[in-house]
Design a protein around this motif. Structure first.
Motif, PDB file in Angstrom:
ATOM      1  N   LEU A   1     -11.834 -21.381   8.960  1.00  0.00           N
ATOM      2  CA  LEU A   1     -12.071 -20.588   7.738  1.00  0.00           C
ATOM      3  C   LEU A   1     -12.098 -19.100   8.066  1.00  0.00           C
ATOM      4  N   ALA A   2     -12.718 -18.738   9.192  1.00  0.00           N
ATOM      5  CA  ALA A   2     -12.787 -17.344   9.588  1.00  0.00           C
ATOM      6  C   ALA A   2     -11.403 -16.815   9.893  1.00  0.00           C
ATOM      7  N   ALA A   3     -10.546 -17.664  10.498  1.00  0.00           N
ATOM      8  CA  ALA A   3      -9.168 -17.245  10.807  1.00  0.00           C
ATOM      9  C   ALA A   3      -8.393 -17.013   9.523  1.00  0.00           C
ATOM     10  N   GLN A   4      -8.601 -17.840   8.516  1.00  0.00           N
ATOM     11  CA  GLN A   4      -7.907 -17.687   7.234  1.00  0.00           C
ATOM     12  C   GLN A   4      -8.389 -16.426   6.524  1.00  0.00           C
ATOM     13  N   ASP A   5      -9.682 -16.150   6.593  1.00  0.00           N
ATOM     14  CA  ASP A   5     -10.226 -14.929   5.993  1.00  0.00           C
ATOM     15  C   ASP A   5      -9.615 -13.699   6.659  1.00  0.00           C
ATOM     16  N   SER A   6      -9.489 -13.756   7.975  1.00  0.00           N
ATOM     17  CA  SER A   6      -8.880 -12.644   8.707  1.00  0.00           C
ATOM     18  C   SER A   6      -7.425 -12.469   8.302  1.00  0.00           C
ATOM     19  N   ALA A   7      -6.701 -13.576   8.137  1.00  0.00           N
ATOM     20  CA  ALA A   7      -5.291 -13.525   7.733  1.00  0.00           C
ATOM     21  C   ALA A   7      -5.174 -12.965   6.319  1.00  0.00           C
ATOM     22  N   ASN A   8      -6.056 -13.399   5.418  1.00  0.00           N
ATOM     23  CA  ASN A   8      -6.043 -12.888   4.033  1.00  0.00           C
ATOM     24  C   ASN A   8      -6.376 -11.401   4.013  1.00  0.00           C
ATOM     25  N   GLU A   9      -7.322 -11.019   4.825  1.00  0.00           N
ATOM     26  CA  GLU A   9      -7.702  -9.606   4.898  1.00  0.00           C
ATOM     27  C   GLU A   9      -6.541  -8.770   5.456  1.00  0.00           C
ATOM     28  N   ALA A  10      -5.883  -9.312   6.452  1.00  0.00           N
ATOM     29  CA  ALA A  10      -4.728  -8.616   7.029  1.00  0.00           C
ATOM     30  C   ALA A  10      -3.619  -8.471   5.991  1.00  0.00           C
ATOM     31  N   ASP A  11      -3.354  -9.537   5.226  1.00  0.00           N
ATOM     32  CA  ASP A  11      -2.337  -9.477   4.160  1.00  0.00           C
ATOM     33  C   ASP A  11      -2.708  -8.432   3.112  1.00  0.00           C
ATOM     34  N   LEU A  12      -3.996  -8.432   2.751  1.00  0.00           N
ATOM     35  CA  LEU A  12      -4.474  -7.468   1.759  1.00  0.00           C
ATOM     36  C   LEU A  12      -4.302  -6.038   2.280  1.00  0.00           C
ATOM     37  N   LEU A  13      -4.642  -5.820   3.550  1.00  0.00           N
ATOM     38  CA  LEU A  13      -4.498  -4.495   4.144  1.00  0.00           C
ATOM     39  C   LEU A  13      -3.019  -4.075   4.215  1.00  0.00           C
ATOM     40  N   ARG A  14      -2.127  -5.039   4.560  1.00  0.00           N
ATOM     41  CA  ARG A  14      -0.693  -4.735   4.586  1.00  0.00           C
ATOM     42  C   ARG A  14      -0.194  -4.354   3.197  1.00  0.00           C
ATOM     43  N   GLN A  15      -0.658  -5.080   2.185  1.00  0.00           N
ATOM     44  CA  GLN A  15      -0.258  -4.785   0.801  1.00  0.00           C
ATOM     45  C   GLN A  15      -0.751  -3.398   0.390  1.00  0.00           C
ATOM     46  N   GLN A  16      -1.995  -3.085   0.721  1.00  0.00           N
ATOM     47  CA  GLN A  16      -2.543  -1.756   0.396  1.00  0.00           C
ATOM     48  C   GLN A  16      -1.767  -0.661   1.126  1.00  0.00           C
ATOM     49  N   LEU A  17      -1.391  -0.934   2.364  1.00  0.00           N
ATOM     50  CA  LEU A  17      -0.607   0.027   3.137  1.00  0.00           C
ATOM     51  C   LEU A  17       0.759   0.243   2.483  1.00  0.00           C
ATOM     52  N   ARG A  18       1.431  -0.841   2.075  1.00  0.00           N
ATOM     53  CA  ARG A  18       2.736  -0.718   1.390  1.00  0.00           C
ATOM     54  C   ARG A  18       2.596   0.095   0.109  1.00  0.00           C
ATOM     55  N   GLU A  19       1.557  -0.194  -0.667  1.00  0.00           N
ATOM     56  CA  GLU A  19       1.337   0.544  -1.919  1.00  0.00           C
ATOM     57  C   GLU A  19       1.088   2.028  -1.639  1.00  0.00           C
ATOM     58  N   ALA A  20       0.300   2.291  -0.600  1.00  0.00           N
ATOM     59  CA  ALA A  20       0.018   3.692  -0.246  1.00  0.00           C
ATOM     60  C   ALA A  20       1.302   4.385   0.206  1.00  0.00           C
ATOM     61  N   GLN A  21       2.137   3.670   0.977  1.00  0.00           N
ATOM     62  CA  GLN A  21       3.399   4.256   1.435  1.00  0.00           C
ATOM     63  C   GLN A  21       4.342   4.522   0.249  1.00  0.00           C
ATOM     64  N   GLU A  22       4.388   3.601  -0.704  1.00  0.00           N
ATOM     65  CA  GLU A  22       5.218   3.794  -1.901  1.00  0.00           C
ATOM     66  C   GLU A  22       4.738   5.002  -2.702  1.00  0.00           C
ATOM     67  N   LYS A  23       3.417   5.120  -2.832  1.00  0.00           N
ATOM     68  CA  LYS A  23       2.850   6.250  -3.567  1.00  0.00           C
ATOM     69  C   LYS A  23       3.181   7.561  -2.851  1.00  0.00           C
ATOM     70  N   LEU A  24       3.094   7.548  -1.513  1.00  0.00           N
ATOM     71  CA  LEU A  24       3.451   8.737  -0.733  1.00  0.00           C
ATOM     72  C   LEU A  24       4.928   9.101  -0.935  1.00  0.00           C
ATOM     73  N   GLU A  25       5.789   8.089  -0.959  1.00  0.00           N
ATOM     74  CA  GLU A  25       7.212   8.342  -1.192  1.00  0.00           C
ATOM     75  C   GLU A  25       7.442   8.946  -2.576  1.00  0.00           C
ATOM     76  N   ASP A  26       6.732   8.420  -3.571  1.00  0.00           N
ATOM     77  CA  ASP A  26       6.842   8.978  -4.929  1.00  0.00           C
ATOM     78  C   ASP A  26       6.370  10.431  -4.955  1.00  0.00           C
ATOM     79  N   LEU A  27       5.230  10.679  -4.328  1.00  0.00           N
ATOM     80  CA  LEU A  27       4.698  12.040  -4.287  1.00  0.00           C
ATOM     81  C   LEU A  27       5.631  12.971  -3.523  1.00  0.00           C
TER      82      LEU A  27
END
Length: 94
Positions: A1-27
């Protein structure tokens, strides 16, 4: 369960990073557009300034010429009045 939480957190962080990069590109795109607009405005201002300076110089030259012309006209009018007075004097003597 802890490994899955870490994987979900990593996915969430990757998604936030992609969104931040897209926003930076727009700006970055918006900043580039504004910079291009500013440069175009600066070029236009410089061209207009050169044109204005040329017109101001031409205007000053016309003013000087007008002043000189007015002076010549005044001198010619004074000469005409003197000639008329002399003519009247000659006619009175006849």
């Amino acid at each position: 369960l802890a490994a899955q939480d870490s994987a979900n957190e990593a996915d969430l962080l990757r998604q936030q990073l992609r969104e931040a990069q897209e926003k930076l590109e727009d700006l970055d795109g918006a900043l580039t557009t504004r910079s291009q607009r500013i440069r175009a405005n600066e070029r236009e201002y410089a061209e207009l300034r050169v044109e204005y300076d040329g017109l101001a110089a031409a205007n000053e030259a016309i003013r000087k010429e007008l002043t000189a012309t007015r002076s010549r006209i005044a001198a010619e009018q004074q000469g005409c009045r003197a000639a008329e007075a002399e003519l009247s004097e000659c006619q009175a003597q006849m």
